[in-house]
Enzyme design. Structure first.
Site, PDB file in Angstrom:
ATOM      1  N   GLY A  42      10.841  -6.805  -3.001  1.00  0.00           N
ATOM      2  CA  GLY A  42      10.905  -5.604  -2.160  1.00  0.00           C
ATOM      3  C   GLY A  42      11.965  -4.634  -2.651  1.00  0.00           C
ATOM      4  N   LYS A  43      12.386  -4.794  -3.929  1.00  0.00           N
ATOM      5  CA  LYS A  43      13.386  -3.869  -4.467  1.00  0.00           C
ATOM      6  C   LYS A  43      12.715  -2.599  -4.982  1.00  0.00           C
ATOM      7  CE  LYS A  43      16.703  -7.424  -5.934  1.00  0.00           C
ATOM      8  NZ  LYS A  43      17.213  -8.223  -7.063  1.00  0.00           N
ATOM      9  N   VAL A  44      11.482  -2.761  -5.468  1.00  0.00           N
ATOM     10  CA  VAL A  44      10.745  -1.618  -6.017  1.00  0.00           C
ATOM     11  C   VAL A  44       9.423  -1.513  -5.266  1.00  0.00           C
ATOM     12  CG1 VAL A  44       9.511  -0.781  -8.064  1.00  0.00           C
ATOM     13  CG2 VAL A  44      11.810  -1.724  -8.310  1.00  0.00           C
TER      14      VAL A  44
END
Ligand SMILES: NC(=O)c1ccc[n+]([C@@H]2O[C@H](COP(=O)([O-])OP(=O)(O)OC[C@H]3O[C@@H](n4cnc5c(N)ncnc54)[C@H](O)[C@@H]3O)[C@@H](O)[C@H]2O)c1
Length: 382
Positions: free
Chosen positions: A307-309
């Site tokens: 869920g970082k990008v």
């Protein structure tokens, strides 16, 4: 602060190389033609792609992207601080996460000490005896370290800083102090220019540099209560990302600054329950490889799983496997010569409290919503 005479007569032979100066990109059109026309495949192709994503998407006024720059590797000793200064002055980056080492070595330039071009193929025992410090092919006398340390300690005493503070506050105060000693130093110091432009600078590993070493001295020897509060840093970076309409990063090298930036999105969804959707743009210039499994070489695709990008934006992510000392000045020349080569500065250093208050409000609202929506679950556990 004056230069100190080298302690040993043997010094001179090693310090004949030309001084390393911060190079300031000017928007050279030849470089832009080279990148557009000549950099077509392999990592030249990736760098060209990075230049396009940055200048045509991240800097486009309608995208209103909050841009973080992360800096690892010995880039200020190599003279790349001038590129960071130019981007900050033009509002092309909004905040910086750097290793402490890069900020510490930036202070040499701020204090007008000279680092010299040299060779990586020298006898290090001989260098040690002559009091010369080597960072690959960058050479300078050990006195530069000692006098920079003395300045940091003197600043800590004069600043009267105490208790827990964010690294953004420490670096802002340090920058202000440098400017008060010599206003012109903003043209050759990242720390001073950042203070002038309101760009917050964070350090992901505050104890791991000579700045941290001197803060430790200040506690032990002066009984100071000053300490770096990493929680404050985590929340500030998270709050900056939360406030961004879109978020994007330029990652130089890898190391802890890379994750410190990227963890902002998981902090939001995983810890505070605020789904922001992931980073919108991701550019990395690095020598790190994905095959070793480390974070430094992890691809934007892997970051999607955390869920970082944002999964929908993978075409707006790129990794150029290059030495930053070659690729970053080219990247900055390209940016400085592009259509959107100036943006209004966000001056986030002055908005940190307000942004963290907004993070708190949204996190509380998210918790309240959770409680309202999950009464049955709570009951089952009773
Ligand atoms: N005296 C000091 O203050 C001092 C000096 C050196 C290091 N340190 C500390 O040591 C830690 C490690 O710092 P570091 O940045 O030197 O680590 P590092 O050199 O291991 O670099 C970090 C990352 O950047 C990549 N990288 C390095 N050089 C690169 C280049 N030219 N091009 C592309 N990618 C490159 C590396 O592969 C690595 O992933 C930091 O916390 C730093 O503050 C302190």
């Amino acid at each position: 602060m004056p230069h100190r005479a080298p302690g040993s007569p043997g010094h001179a032979q090693y310090l004949k190389g030309r001084p390393i100066r911060y190079y300031r990109p000017t928007g050279n059109s030849g470089v832009r033609d080279l990148i557009d026309g000549g950099f077509q495949a392999f990592n030249a192709g990736r760098l060209s792609e990075a230049c396009k994503i940055y200048t045509e998407k991240m800097l486009a006024p309608e995208s209103d992207t909050t841009i973080g720059l992360t800096v690892a590797g010995a880039l200020t000793p190599a003279g790349l601080g001038g590129c960071v200064i130019e981007l900050m002055e033009r509002g092309l980056i909004d905040f910086v996460i750097s290793t402490g080492a890069n900020l510490y070595h930036d202070l040499h330039y701020a204090l007008n000490f000279t680092l010299h071009r040299g060779s990586p193929f020298l006898d290090d025992v001989e260098l040690y005896e002559q009091g010369i410090i080597r960072i690959y092919d960058v050479l300078f006398p050990a006195t530069v370290l000692l006098e920079t340390d003395a300045y940091v300690r003197d600043f800590l005493v004069r600043s009267d800083l105490s208790g827990p503070i964010a690294t953004s506050e420490l670096h802002y105060r340090l920058g202000q102090d440098l400017l008060s000693l010599n206003p012109a130093c903003a043209e050759h110091s990242v720390v001073a220019k950042a203070a002038q432009c309101g760009v917050p600078i964070y350090t992901s590993s505050p104890g791991d540099s000579s700045i941290g070493m001197n803060i430790a001295y200040h506690e032990l020897m002066n009984g100071s209560t000053l300490m770096i509060d990493p929680n404050r840093d985590v929340n500030e970076v998270c709050a900056i990302i939360l406030a961004g309409k879109q978020n994007g990063c330029v990652i130089l090298g890898g190391g802890s600054p890379k994750n410190f930036y990227l963890q902002g999105q998981p902090t939001l969804w995983e810890v505070y329950g605020i789904p922001k959707g992931g980073n919108d743009y991701f550019i990395q210039i690095t020598t790190d490889q994905v095959v070793w499994g480390g974070l430094s070489g992890a691809t934007p695709a892997e970051a999607v799983s955390w869920g970082k990008v944002n999964p929908g934006v993978l075409p707006d992510t790129v990794v150029a496997y290059c030495d930053s000392t070659i690729a970053f000045p080219l990247f900055c020349e390209y940016a400085v010569g592009c259509e959107h080569n100036r943006r209004p500065r966000r001056e986030l250093v002055h908005k940190r409290d307000e942004l963290v208050a907004d993070l708190l409000q949204q996190a509380r609202a998210s918790e309240d919503a959770k409680v309202t929506n999950e009464p049955a679950e709570v009951d089952r556990h009773r």
